[in-house]
Every structure is written in C-alpha cells, then in structure tokens.
Scaffold this motif. Structure first.
Motif, PDB file in Angstrom:
ATOM      1  N   THR A 129     -14.151  16.129  26.472  1.00  0.00           N
ATOM      2  CA  THR A 129     -12.961  15.352  26.137  1.00  0.00           C
ATOM      3  C   THR A 129     -12.060  15.313  27.360  1.00  0.00           C
ATOM      4  O   THR A 129     -11.587  16.362  27.807  1.00  0.00           O
ATOM      5  CB  THR A 129     -12.201  15.987  24.956  1.00  0.00           C
ATOM      6  OG1 THR A 129     -13.032  15.972  23.782  1.00  0.00           O
ATOM      7  CG2 THR A 129     -10.918  15.223  24.664  1.00  0.00           C
ATOM      8  N   PRO A 130     -11.831  14.148  27.927  1.00  0.00           N
ATOM      9  CA  PRO A 130     -10.904  14.048  29.061  1.00  0.00           C
ATOM     10  C   PRO A 130      -9.484  14.427  28.642  1.00  0.00           C
ATOM     11  O   PRO A 130      -9.197  14.610  27.450  1.00  0.00           O
ATOM     12  CB  PRO A 130     -10.986  12.564  29.462  1.00  0.00           C
ATOM     13  CG  PRO A 130     -12.233  12.053  28.817  1.00  0.00           C
ATOM     14  CD  PRO A 130     -12.413  12.850  27.565  1.00  0.00           C
ATOM     15  N   SER A 131      -8.599  14.502  29.600  1.00  0.00           N
ATOM     16  CA  SER A 131      -7.198  14.797  29.306  1.00  0.00           C
ATOM     17  C   SER A 131      -6.583  13.670  28.487  1.00  0.00           C
ATOM     18  O   SER A 131      -7.087  12.540  28.455  1.00  0.00           O
ATOM     19  CB  SER A 131      -6.414  14.960  30.605  1.00  0.00           C
ATOM     20  OG  SER A 131      -6.315  13.706  31.275  1.00  0.00           O
ATOM     21  N   LYS A 132      -5.462  13.978  27.857  1.00  0.00           N
ATOM     22  CA  LYS A 132      -4.743  12.968  27.089  1.00  0.00           C
ATOM     23  C   LYS A 132      -4.411  11.761  27.967  1.00  0.00           C
ATOM     24  O   LYS A 132      -4.619  10.606  27.571  1.00  0.00           O
ATOM     25  CB  LYS A 132      -3.458  13.558  26.503  1.00  0.00           C
ATOM     26  CG  LYS A 132      -2.557  12.526  25.839  1.00  0.00           C
ATOM     27  CD  LYS A 132      -1.225  13.129  25.403  1.00  0.00           C
ATOM     28  CE  LYS A 132      -0.272  12.051  24.918  1.00  0.00           C
ATOM     29  NZ  LYS A 132       1.036  12.619  24.491  1.00  0.00           N
ATOM     30  N   GLY A 133      -3.909  12.032  29.167  1.00  0.00           N
ATOM     31  CA  GLY A 133      -3.541  10.942  30.056  1.00  0.00           C
ATOM     32  C   GLY A 133      -4.714  10.063  30.418  1.00  0.00           C
ATOM     33  O   GLY A 133      -4.581   8.834  30.512  1.00  0.00           O
ATOM     34  N   GLU A 134      -5.888  10.674  30.617  1.00  0.00           N
ATOM     35  CA  GLU A 134      -7.084   9.902  30.974  1.00  0.00           C
ATOM     36  C   GLU A 134      -7.561   9.062  29.794  1.00  0.00           C
ATOM     37  O   GLU A 134      -7.982   7.911  29.968  1.00  0.00           O
ATOM     38  CB  GLU A 134      -8.189  10.845  31.444  1.00  0.00           C
ATOM     39  CG  GLU A 134      -9.475  10.145  31.845  1.00  0.00           C
ATOM     40  CD  GLU A 134      -9.328   9.189  33.021  1.00  0.00           C
ATOM     41  OE1 GLU A 134     -10.178   8.292  33.163  1.00  0.00           O
ATOM     42  OE2 GLU A 134      -8.359   9.336  33.803  1.00  0.00           O
ATOM     43  N   ILE A 135      -7.511   9.614  28.596  1.00  0.00           N
ATOM     44  CA  ILE A 135      -7.901   8.846  27.410  1.00  0.00           C
ATOM     45  C   ILE A 135      -7.020   7.618  27.253  1.00  0.00           C
ATOM     46  O   ILE A 135      -7.506   6.493  27.066  1.00  0.00           O
ATOM     47  CB  ILE A 135      -7.827   9.724  26.143  1.00  0.00           C
ATOM     48  CG1 ILE A 135      -8.899  10.819  26.189  1.00  0.00           C
ATOM     49  CG2 ILE A 135      -7.994   8.865  24.878  1.00  0.00           C
ATOM     50  CD1 ILE A 135      -8.758  11.858  25.103  1.00  0.00           C
ATOM     51  N   VAL A 136      -5.725   7.816  27.354  1.00  0.00           N
ATOM     52  CA  VAL A 136      -4.783   6.695  27.244  1.00  0.00           C
ATOM     53  C   VAL A 136      -5.022   5.691  28.363  1.00  0.00           C
ATOM     54  O   VAL A 136      -5.011   4.467  28.140  1.00  0.00           O
ATOM     55  CB  VAL A 136      -3.325   7.195  27.250  1.00  0.00           C
ATOM     56  CG1 VAL A 136      -2.354   6.015  27.329  1.00  0.00           C
ATOM     57  CG2 VAL A 136      -3.037   8.038  26.023  1.00  0.00           C
ATOM     58  N   SER A 137      -5.274   6.191  29.568  1.00  0.00           N
ATOM     59  CA  SER A 137      -5.515   5.314  30.720  1.00  0.00           C
ATOM     60  C   SER A 137      -6.731   4.422  30.497  1.00  0.00           C
ATOM     61  O   SER A 137      -6.703   3.221  30.812  1.00  0.00           O
ATOM     62  CB  SER A 137      -5.699   6.157  31.984  1.00  0.00           C
ATOM     63  OG  SER A 137      -6.048   5.346  33.084  1.00  0.00           O
TER      64      SER A 137
END
Length: 254
Positions: A149-157
């Motif tokens: 699971t990527p970071s929250k910021g990466e998922i949103v990005s």
C-alpha cells in the motif's frame, strides 16, 4: 464530487455503491455459461476480464465472445478489462497490442466502459481515451499494486493523475500488509472525495485485511465495489449476495 456517470440506467457516483461482478471464463463456452448465471444475480455491472480468455490475443475471437456476452446480458453495463500481469492480471501482452485491443473493443460499442492502466504510455492513454469517448464509451483509468500500500499522498496523487488525464472513473487497488495500510487507503479515499474528486472513483484494499474497503465505499467515497459470483478475480472478493446485504445495511444507517 459533483459529476456522476450513468450507464444503461445505472448511475455511478451517487447513493449506494454499485456492485460489479467479474466474468472470468477461459473458453467461449465457459464465458457463455458464466454470463447466463450472472443474469440471476443481484448485481449492477459485469466486468469481463478478457485476460482470462484463452484466445484473447485473437482480436476477432475477442469481438465474437463480447458479442455473445452482450447478447446474454442485454442491458447490463459491461466493463471490458484486459489486466496486465504486471498489475496482477492473468497475461502479459505487448503495449501495441494492448492499445489496439482496447481501441477495437471501444469501436464495437458493445462494452460500455473500458479499463485502461494508468502506468502505460501516457500519449497512448490520452489517444485511447479520446477515441473511446468518440464512440460513447466511458473509461476507467486504473492502477493496481499487489505488493504493498503506497502512502496516502501517493494514492491520492495517482487518483488525481487518472482524473487529470480525463478518465471518467479513476481507480486504485492496493495490497495491505497491516491493518494500518487499510486505514491509509480509507483515509486517502476520504481525502480524495472531500477535496479533489469531481467524478466517481474506485478505491480497494485487497485481501482479507482489506475487506472493509469493499463494503464501506459509501462512507469513504468509493463508487463501485467488486464481488464474485463463483471465482474471484482479485484477493478478498466476497460473494455478490454477501456484499449486497452488508452495503444495504450501511446505506440504511448512514
């Protein structure tokens, strides 16, 4: 979010999440039998996972199979998906064939939505998206990470990238290695819904740990959930009847 996507009377992006069930037969006969059985289920959409089809590298055979699926499923919305092995799919093909296959399917207008992977050649993604829209076919732009699971910021990005490219429904599915990873995915979904999304999107935390993400879309923002009839197409899928029962309870108590 202020835009919905309506396909054959099914409005994605409002109210209860829509349930999509994969069709994963290997042969034409298996596909026909599976499509007939799906007609009896309380589902909203069907995803044909063409990467499971034994003759998927014969575009003519793919078109013929899709014609049979459409004939059986009548007015049910159909998503056409060739999932690459690199993103957890059943087969790998060359980039040129991948885009040609999706282009031909869009041109038939037999599928209502095609799924295009985010991390392929961006100019080709844009060209395919434009071509699909010319044929009144919607596009999911997707990304799958079966390792982590990527970071929250990466998922949103990644979701925002799919949105900026013009995808009608951005999608991301990730693999949790802890309960915290599931929370990360749900937090990213909520942030996307509240701050960035101007259209429906799909977020999934896979595997057993991520089951809650398949049920709580109405709370956190995901517009479509995937359930199985028999064989699951991804880890953690529940049956369509189980999912329908639970998301209805959540909807009624939201």
């Amino acid at each position: 979010m202020n835009r919905t996507v309506t396909v054959r009377g099914v409005t994605i992006g409002e109210g209860i999440p829509k349930i999509c069930v994969p069709l994963v037969g290997k042969t034409v006969q298996e596909i026909i039998e599976e499509a007939v059985s799906l007609k009896t289920l309380d589902l909203d959409m069907v995803e044909w996972r063409a990467d499971f089809f034994e003759h998927v590298e014969d575009i003519s055979a793919v078109k013929t199979a899709l014609e049979k699926i459409r004939g059986i499923l009548d007015d049910r919305p159909i998503i056409f998906t060739f999932r690459s092995a690199s993103e957890g799919g059943n087969r790998e093909v060359g980039k040129e064939f991948y885009f040609e296959l999706n282009k031909v399917i869009a041109e038939t207008e037999l599928a209502d939505i095609i799924d295009v992977e985010l991390f392929t050649h961006e100019p080709d993604v844009k060209a395919l998206l434009e071509f699909a829209h010319q044929h009144k076919v919607f596009v999911i732009i997707s990304n799958h990470d079966f390792a982590k699971t990527p970071s929250k910021g990466e998922i949103v990005s990644r979701l925002r990238k799919a949105q900026s490219l013009g995808g009608d429904i951005p999608k991301i599915a990730v693999m949790p290695n802890s309960s915290g990873d599931v929370i990360t995915l749900l937090d990213a979904s909520s942030t996307m819904a509240e701050k960035h999304a101007d259209r429906p999107f799909i977020t999934i935390s896979m595997g057993g740990k991520g089951t809650i993400s398949r049920l709580s879309g109405e709370v956190f923002g995901s517009a479509i959930t995937f359930a199985s009839a028999k064989a699951a197409s991804a880890p953690g899928q529940m049956t369509v009847n189980e999912v329908r029962k639970i998301i209805k309870i959540i909807h009624e108590n939201k």
